[in-house]
Design a protein around this motif. Structure first.
Motif, PDB file in Angstrom:
ATOM      1  N   ASP A  55       0.721  -1.223  -0.021  1.00 51.85           N
ATOM      2  CA  ASP A  55       0.088   0.130  -0.242  1.00 51.85           C
ATOM      3  C   ASP A  55       0.886   1.311  -0.023  1.00 51.85           C
ATOM      4  O   ASP A  55       1.602   1.594   0.769  1.00 51.85           O
ATOM      5  N   GLY A  56       0.876   2.026  -1.097  1.00 50.75           N
ATOM      6  CA  GLY A  56       1.761   3.322  -1.055  1.00 50.75           C
ATOM      7  C   GLY A  56       3.030   3.004  -1.085  1.00 50.75           C
ATOM      8  O   GLY A  56       3.850   3.824  -0.569  1.00 50.75           O
ATOM      9  N   LYS A  84       3.551  -2.314   9.979  1.00 48.28           N
ATOM     10  CA  LYS A  84       4.318  -2.027   8.817  1.00 48.28           C
ATOM     11  C   LYS A  84       5.541  -2.855   8.973  1.00 48.28           C
ATOM     12  O   LYS A  84       6.019  -3.316   9.925  1.00 48.28           O
ATOM     13  N   LEU A  85       5.749  -3.349   7.620  1.00 46.67           N
ATOM     14  CA  LEU A  85       6.946  -4.256   7.667  1.00 46.67           C
ATOM     15  C   LEU A  85       8.252  -3.560   7.111  1.00 46.67           C
ATOM     16  O   LEU A  85       8.135  -2.505   6.103  1.00 46.67           O
ATOM     17  N   LEU A  86       9.263  -3.655   7.565  1.00 36.80           N
ATOM     18  CA  LEU A  86      10.538  -3.124   7.227  1.00 36.80           C
ATOM     19  C   LEU A  86      11.440  -4.125   6.130  1.00 36.80           C
ATOM     20  O   LEU A  86      12.078  -5.130   6.615  1.00 36.80           O
ATOM     21  N   LEU A  87      11.501  -3.688   4.865  1.00 33.49           N
ATOM     22  CA  LEU A  87      11.923  -4.314   3.897  1.00 33.49           C
ATOM     23  C   LEU A  87      12.821  -3.088   3.111  1.00 33.49           C
ATOM     24  O   LEU A  87      12.694  -2.050   3.062  1.00 33.49           O
ATOM     25  N   HIS A  88      13.878  -3.661   2.135  1.00 30.48           N
ATOM     26  CA  HIS A  88      14.664  -2.900   1.434  1.00 30.48           C
ATOM     27  C   HIS A  88      13.755  -2.515  -0.016  1.00 30.48           C
ATOM     28  O   HIS A  88      12.914  -3.213  -0.270  1.00 30.48           O
ATOM     29  N   ARG A  89      13.857  -1.404  -0.388  1.00 30.69           N
ATOM     30  CA  ARG A  89      12.943  -0.856  -1.346  1.00 30.69           C
ATOM     31  C   ARG A  89      13.033  -1.949  -2.760  1.00 30.69           C
ATOM     32  O   ARG A  89      12.049  -2.144  -3.092  1.00 30.69           O
ATOM     33  N   SER A  90      14.100  -2.444  -2.943  1.00 29.52           N
ATOM     34  CA  SER A  90      14.334  -3.373  -4.244  1.00 29.52           C
ATOM     35  C   SER A  90      13.401  -4.512  -3.757  1.00 29.52           C
ATOM     36  O   SER A  90      12.632  -5.020  -4.624  1.00 29.52           O
ATOM     37  N   LYS A  94      10.095  -5.838  -6.006  1.00 26.14           N
ATOM     38  CA  LYS A  94      10.081  -7.023  -6.479  1.00 26.14           C
ATOM     39  C   LYS A  94       8.622  -7.947  -5.971  1.00 26.14           C
ATOM     40  O   LYS A  94       8.011  -8.548  -6.832  1.00 26.14           O
ATOM     41  N   LEU A  95       8.581  -7.691  -4.670  1.00 28.28           N
ATOM     42  CA  LEU A  95       7.288  -8.356  -4.272  1.00 28.28           C
ATOM     43  C   LEU A  95       5.955  -7.712  -4.612  1.00 28.28           C
ATOM     44  O   LEU A  95       5.005  -8.536  -5.013  1.00 28.28           O
ATOM     45  N   GLU A  96       5.924  -6.549  -4.847  1.00 28.03           N
ATOM     46  CA  GLU A  96       4.776  -5.906  -5.280  1.00 28.03           C
ATOM     47  C   GLU A  96       4.377  -5.980  -6.880  1.00 28.03           C
ATOM     48  O   GLU A  96       3.157  -6.532  -7.086  1.00 28.03           O
TER      49      GLU A  96
END
Length: 159
Positions: A55-56, A84-90, A94-96
Motif C-alpha cells: 500500500d503506497g 508495517k514491515l521493514l524491507l529494502h526498497r528493491s 519485487k514483491l509488489e
C-alpha cells in the motif's frame, strides 16, 4: 544488560506451507508498539489468517493476532491491527510486481526474535489446488512408510 543472541521462535504458520507453493522467502522487520513486544516475548501470537499487502510503496502485515499484554494499561495495542514491515526498497518493488500476478500472494511463515529484534519471515506463494494438497500428503505418508520399513530392516539385521 546482555543482549540476546540467536533466533527464538514465537509463532509458525504451518497451514501456509500446506495451502501454498512457497516460491521465495524474505526476512522483514516489524514496526511494533511496546506492549506488542512484551506480549510477543511471552510467546503469544497467531499467524494463521495473516497476509501481506502493498500500500503506497510500503508493505503491511494484516490479520496477525498479537493478544493484548496482560499488564498493559490504556496504552495497550489492538490485537489485529495492521503492522508495517521493514524491507529494502528493491525487495518491496519485487514483491509488489510478483504479487500482482494471478494466483500469487504474500503470507507470513514465522515470527521470531533474532538478536533481540522481532522479525517475520514472509513468502511469495502461489495457491495450491486440492489435488496438489492430496499429492503432498501422499508423498509425506510414502516417505514415512519407507523410513519405517528401513528402520525395521535395520532392527532385524542387528538381531
Amino acid at each position: 544488560m546482555a543482549r540476546e543472541k540467536g533466533r527464538k521462535l514465537i509463532a509458525q504458520n504451518k497451514k501456509a506451507r500446506h495451502d501454498y507453493h512457497i516460491l521465495d522467502t524474505y526476512e522483514a522487520g516489524l514496526v511494533l508498539m511496546g506492549t506488542e513486544v512484551k506480549s510477543l516475548r511471552q510467546g503469544r501470537a497467531t499467524l494463521t489468517d495473516g497476509f501481506v499487502q502493498m500500500d503506497g510503496g510500503e508493505a503491511w502485515l494484516y490479520n496477525v493476532h498479537v493478544p493484548e499484554y496482560s499488564q498493559g494499561t490504556w496504552t495497550n495495542h489492538s490485537a489485529r491491527r495492521k503492522r508495517k514491515l521493514l524491507l529494502h526498497r528493491s525487495e518491496i518493488d519485487k514483491l509488489e510486481a510478483k504479487s500482482q500476478e494471478t494466483g500469487h500472494t504474500i503470507v507470513p511463515l514465522s515470527l521470531y526474535f533474532k538478536d533481540g529484534r522481532a522479525k517475520v519471515e514472509i513468502a511469495l506463494a502461489k495457491g495450491k489446488k486440492d489435488y496438489d494438497k492430496r499429492q503432498a500428503l501422499r508423498e509425506k505418508q510414502d516417505r514415512r512408510e519407507a523410513q519405517r520399513a528401513m528402520a525395521a530392516a535395520r532392527r532385524r539385521q542387528r538381531l
